[in-house]
Motif scaffolding. Structure first.
Motif, PDB file in Angstrom:
ATOM      1  N   LEU A 127      24.999   4.374  10.600  1.00  0.00           N
ATOM      2  CA  LEU A 127      24.450   5.701  10.860  1.00  0.00           C
ATOM      3  C   LEU A 127      25.531   6.761  11.029  1.00  0.00           C
ATOM      4  O   LEU A 127      25.259   7.958  10.904  1.00  0.00           O
ATOM      5  CB  LEU A 127      23.544   5.665  12.098  1.00  0.00           C
ATOM      6  CG  LEU A 127      22.274   4.802  11.972  1.00  0.00           C
ATOM      7  CD1 LEU A 127      21.483   4.811  13.264  1.00  0.00           C
ATOM      8  CD2 LEU A 127      21.405   5.275  10.810  1.00  0.00           C
ATOM      9  N   ARG A 128      26.762   6.341  11.349  1.00  0.00           N
ATOM     10  CA  ARG A 128      27.862   7.295  11.501  1.00  0.00           C
ATOM     11  C   ARG A 128      28.618   7.519  10.203  1.00  0.00           C
ATOM     12  O   ARG A 128      29.583   8.284  10.160  1.00  0.00           O
ATOM     13  CB  ARG A 128      28.826   6.794  12.579  1.00  0.00           C
ATOM     14  CG  ARG A 128      28.192   6.723  13.971  1.00  0.00           C
ATOM     15  CD  ARG A 128      29.206   6.239  14.993  1.00  0.00           C
ATOM     16  NE  ARG A 128      28.621   6.199  16.334  1.00  0.00           N
ATOM     17  CZ  ARG A 128      29.260   5.798  17.420  1.00  0.00           C
ATOM     18  NH1 ARG A 128      30.542   5.392  17.327  1.00  0.00           N
ATOM     19  NH2 ARG A 128      28.657   5.786  18.587  1.00  0.00           N
ATOM     20  N   ASP A 129      28.188   6.832   9.159  1.00  0.00           N
ATOM     21  CA  ASP A 129      28.870   6.923   7.862  1.00  0.00           C
ATOM     22  C   ASP A 129      28.349   8.144   7.095  1.00  0.00           C
ATOM     23  O   ASP A 129      27.146   8.253   6.813  1.00  0.00           O
ATOM     24  CB  ASP A 129      28.618   5.635   7.073  1.00  0.00           C
ATOM     25  CG  ASP A 129      29.325   5.650   5.734  1.00  0.00           C
ATOM     26  OD1 ASP A 129      30.101   6.596   5.478  1.00  0.00           O
ATOM     27  OD2 ASP A 129      29.103   4.723   4.936  1.00  0.00           O
ATOM     28  N   ARG A 130      29.244   9.049   6.726  1.00  0.00           N
ATOM     29  CA  ARG A 130      28.845  10.264   6.002  1.00  0.00           C
ATOM     30  C   ARG A 130      28.196   9.928   4.661  1.00  0.00           C
ATOM     31  O   ARG A 130      27.217  10.557   4.252  1.00  0.00           O
ATOM     32  CB  ARG A 130      30.088  11.134   5.792  1.00  0.00           C
ATOM     33  CG  ARG A 130      29.813  12.444   5.085  1.00  0.00           C
ATOM     34  CD  ARG A 130      31.119  13.187   4.861  1.00  0.00           C
ATOM     35  NE  ARG A 130      30.896  14.390   4.064  1.00  0.00           N
ATOM     36  CZ  ARG A 130      31.858  15.110   3.516  1.00  0.00           C
ATOM     37  NH1 ARG A 130      33.116  14.749   3.688  1.00  0.00           N
ATOM     38  NH2 ARG A 130      31.584  16.178   2.805  1.00  0.00           N
ATOM     39  N   HIS A 131      28.735   8.895   3.969  1.00  0.00           N
ATOM     40  CA  HIS A 131      28.182   8.520   2.667  1.00  0.00           C
ATOM     41  C   HIS A 131      26.731   8.055   2.802  1.00  0.00           C
ATOM     42  O   HIS A 131      25.895   8.342   1.927  1.00  0.00           O
ATOM     43  CB  HIS A 131      29.032   7.420   2.040  1.00  0.00           C
ATOM     44  CG  HIS A 131      28.518   6.948   0.710  1.00  0.00           C
ATOM     45  ND1 HIS A 131      28.510   7.749  -0.404  1.00  0.00           N
ATOM     46  CD2 HIS A 131      27.965   5.755   0.324  1.00  0.00           C
ATOM     47  CE1 HIS A 131      27.994   7.080  -1.426  1.00  0.00           C
ATOM     48  NE2 HIS A 131      27.646   5.880  -1.006  1.00  0.00           N
ATOM     49  N   PHE A 132      26.422   7.352   3.889  1.00  0.00           N
ATOM     50  CA  PHE A 132      25.044   6.902   4.121  1.00  0.00           C
ATOM     51  C   PHE A 132      24.080   8.088   4.103  1.00  0.00           C
ATOM     52  O   PHE A 132      23.033   8.061   3.437  1.00  0.00           O
ATOM     53  CB  PHE A 132      24.963   6.163   5.460  1.00  0.00           C
ATOM     54  CG  PHE A 132      23.558   5.856   5.904  1.00  0.00           C
ATOM     55  CD1 PHE A 132      22.890   4.747   5.406  1.00  0.00           C
ATOM     56  CD2 PHE A 132      22.900   6.679   6.813  1.00  0.00           C
ATOM     57  CE1 PHE A 132      21.590   4.466   5.803  1.00  0.00           C
ATOM     58  CE2 PHE A 132      21.599   6.410   7.219  1.00  0.00           C
ATOM     59  CZ  PHE A 132      20.947   5.297   6.709  1.00  0.00           C
ATOM     60  N   TRP A 133      24.425   9.148   4.813  1.00  0.00           N
ATOM     61  CA  TRP A 133      23.530  10.303   4.903  1.00  0.00           C
ATOM     62  C   TRP A 133      23.482  11.082   3.593  1.00  0.00           C
ATOM     63  O   TRP A 133      22.460  11.693   3.263  1.00  0.00           O
ATOM     64  CB  TRP A 133      23.949  11.195   6.076  1.00  0.00           C
ATOM     65  CG  TRP A 133      23.673  10.524   7.384  1.00  0.00           C
ATOM     66  CD1 TRP A 133      24.582  10.036   8.272  1.00  0.00           C
ATOM     67  CD2 TRP A 133      22.384  10.218   7.928  1.00  0.00           C
ATOM     68  NE1 TRP A 133      23.956   9.451   9.341  1.00  0.00           N
ATOM     69  CE2 TRP A 133      22.603   9.551   9.158  1.00  0.00           C
ATOM     70  CE3 TRP A 133      21.071  10.428   7.509  1.00  0.00           C
ATOM     71  CZ2 TRP A 133      21.550   9.100   9.957  1.00  0.00           C
ATOM     72  CZ3 TRP A 133      20.036   9.974   8.303  1.00  0.00           C
ATOM     73  CH2 TRP A 133      20.273   9.328   9.507  1.00  0.00           C
ATOM     74  N   MET A 134      24.583  11.066   2.822  1.00  0.00           N
ATOM     75  CA  MET A 134      24.558  11.696   1.493  1.00  0.00           C
ATOM     76  C   MET A 134      23.578  10.968   0.575  1.00  0.00           C
ATOM     77  O   MET A 134      22.811  11.598  -0.179  1.00  0.00           O
ATOM     78  CB  MET A 134      25.963  11.681   0.883  1.00  0.00           C
ATOM     79  CG  MET A 134      26.945  12.649   1.532  1.00  0.00           C
ATOM     80  SD  MET A 134      28.619  12.483   0.882  1.00  0.00           S
ATOM     81  CE  MET A 134      28.355  12.896  -0.837  1.00  0.00           C
ATOM     82  N   VAL A 135      23.586   9.644   0.645  1.00  0.00           N
ATOM     83  CA  VAL A 135      22.670   8.858  -0.192  1.00  0.00           C
ATOM     84  C   VAL A 135      21.221   9.086   0.234  1.00  0.00           C
ATOM     85  O   VAL A 135      20.324   9.260  -0.607  1.00  0.00           O
ATOM     86  CB  VAL A 135      23.033   7.358  -0.115  1.00  0.00           C
ATOM     87  CG1 VAL A 135      21.954   6.514  -0.785  1.00  0.00           C
ATOM     88  CG2 VAL A 135      24.380   7.106  -0.767  1.00  0.00           C
ATOM     89  N   VAL A 136      20.970   9.087   1.542  1.00  0.00           N
ATOM     90  CA  VAL A 136      19.618   9.323   2.046  1.00  0.00           C
ATOM     91  C   VAL A 136      19.129  10.720   1.629  1.00  0.00           C
ATOM     92  O   VAL A 136      17.978  10.890   1.195  1.00  0.00           O
ATOM     93  CB  VAL A 136      19.572   9.155   3.578  1.00  0.00           C
ATOM     94  CG1 VAL A 136      18.235   9.644   4.134  1.00  0.00           C
ATOM     95  CG2 VAL A 136      19.799   7.696   3.952  1.00  0.00           C
ATOM     96  N   ALA A 137      20.013  11.719   1.735  1.00  0.00           N
ATOM     97  CA  ALA A 137      19.637  13.083   1.336  1.00  0.00           C
ATOM     98  C   ALA A 137      19.337  13.140  -0.158  1.00  0.00           C
ATOM     99  O   ALA A 137      18.361  13.779  -0.589  1.00  0.00           O
ATOM    100  CB  ALA A 137      20.760  14.058   1.694  1.00  0.00           C
TER     101      ALA A 137
END
Length: 353
Positions: free
Chosen positions: A2-12
């Motif tokens: 959840l703290r990984d920036r790439h994770f949130w880019m993929v979710v977005a």
């Protein structure tokens, strides 16, 4: 994670792809086809005069947006690299058969999940087929199948595909006499150009930054399980698409009477199976190939050219399936695709001494 920036880019990226995919149908694109790379390739080939189906001719702004958005993002973040040379001609043929597989199912992997998110249960056969195809592709890679790696260099002509799509943008805006637009049929149904072009450019840029695609997400889930961010991108895609369809009264669960679908489930399974198998071998589904071409990958650019040729052939040769089912020519072309991929795997397989 959840703290990984790439994770949130993929979710977005998944949220926007699913949400805008559903909304583009609300804004005017054919029902359940807010985004369909293969259908849009067939439309664009028709607009350029490559086939004469009067119901399938329109220069889709979304495709132009995907490539130019990816190119702009790659240039802005200094990730544009001209590269190529990894089995170029087989990749061109792979692009043709990617569209054949999509045309038998009636839709690319993005439309597959958009159909599912609208309640089209006939898409389940395609989902199972796509997963099976990805598994087959991974088995091939594990056994040494290697189509070749691209090498960097300006001589590969990486900017040519973005330049070609820039020319298509001029054609779309100026509309010279040789560009053909349908007055009836699914190609005549389209969202307003500014909305379609803007959505395409946004999604192209987000996909370039996140590397998100449907087929790649399934591949990564096989390899990494729930740890892969891509899997959560697909979940976000489905959640956004279902929410948009429910909000606009477009969620109609059932097997019968679904738009852009046919009842021949075995051939839907096989069509998406071929798409999944090829996509793993060449590093991405039709959408991902457009994004990679936008960031300078000339090999992906040849796949895009192959897809454009495939878009013309499936219409000219009666290969594309319709609501009535799959034609004999379509079944023969799909089986030829499986034979070609099997032969390529045998040819590309690395042999130990």
């Amino acid at each position: 994670m959840l703290r990984d920036r790439h994770f949130w880019m993929v979710v977005a990226a998944g949220l926007f792809l699913g949400g805008l995919g559903a909304l583009l149908a609300v804004w005017g694109n054919p029902e359940n086809s807010g985004i369909c790379v293969s259908c849009f390739m067939e439309n664009s080939a028709g607009a350029l005069g490559m086939h004469d189906n009067p119901r399938m001719q329109y220069l889709r702004p979304e495709l132009i947006g995907f490539v130019l958005g990816a190119a702009a993002s790659a240039l802005l973040f200094r990730e544009f690299r001209s590269r190529g040379g990894g089995a170029p001609l087989p990749r061109l043929v792979a692009g043709v058969f990617l569209i054949v597989g999509c045309a038998i199912f009636i839709g690319c992997p993005i439309k597959l999940f958009l159909r599912l998110a609208a309640g089209d249960l006939t898409a389940v056969a395609g989902v199972v087929g796509l997963v099976a195809g990805v598994w087959a592709g991974l088995r091939g890679l594990a056994n040494g199948v290697e189509p070749g790696h691209p090498s960097p260099g300006v001589g590969h002509g990486g900017p040519l595909i973005p330049a070609f799509f820039l020319l298509l943008l001029v054609f779309l805006l100026v509309r010279p006499g040789f560009i053909i637009f349908s007055g009836q049929g699914s190609a005549a149904q389209h969202a307003p150009v500014p909305l379609a072009l803007g959505a395409g450019a946004l999604l192209g840029a987000m996909a370039q930054r996140s590397r998100f695609c449907i087929t790649g997400s399934i591949r990564d889930a096989f390899i990494m399980g729930r740890r892969t961010p891509a899997l959560w991108g697909v979940v976000a895609f489905l959640a956004a698409a279902v929410a948009a369809n429910v909000a606009f009264g477009r969620f109609n669960p059932g097997l019968h009477g679904q738009p852009g679908a046919h009842p021949e489930h075995l051939w839907s399974f096989l069509g998406m199976g071929l798409v999944g198998w090829i996509s793993v071998l060449i590093g991405g589904c039709p959408f991902r190939q457009l994004i990679k071409a936008g960031e300078g990958d000339a090999d992906a650019g040849l796949v895009v050219v192959g897809m454009l040729i495939g878009g013309a052939l499936v219409q000219s040769w009666g290969i594309a399936a319709t609501a009535a089912g799959v034609s004999l020519a379509g079944k023969a072309a799909l089986l030829a695709g499986f034979a070609a991929v099997l032969a390529a795997c045998l040819f590309w397989r690395a042999r130990t001494a």
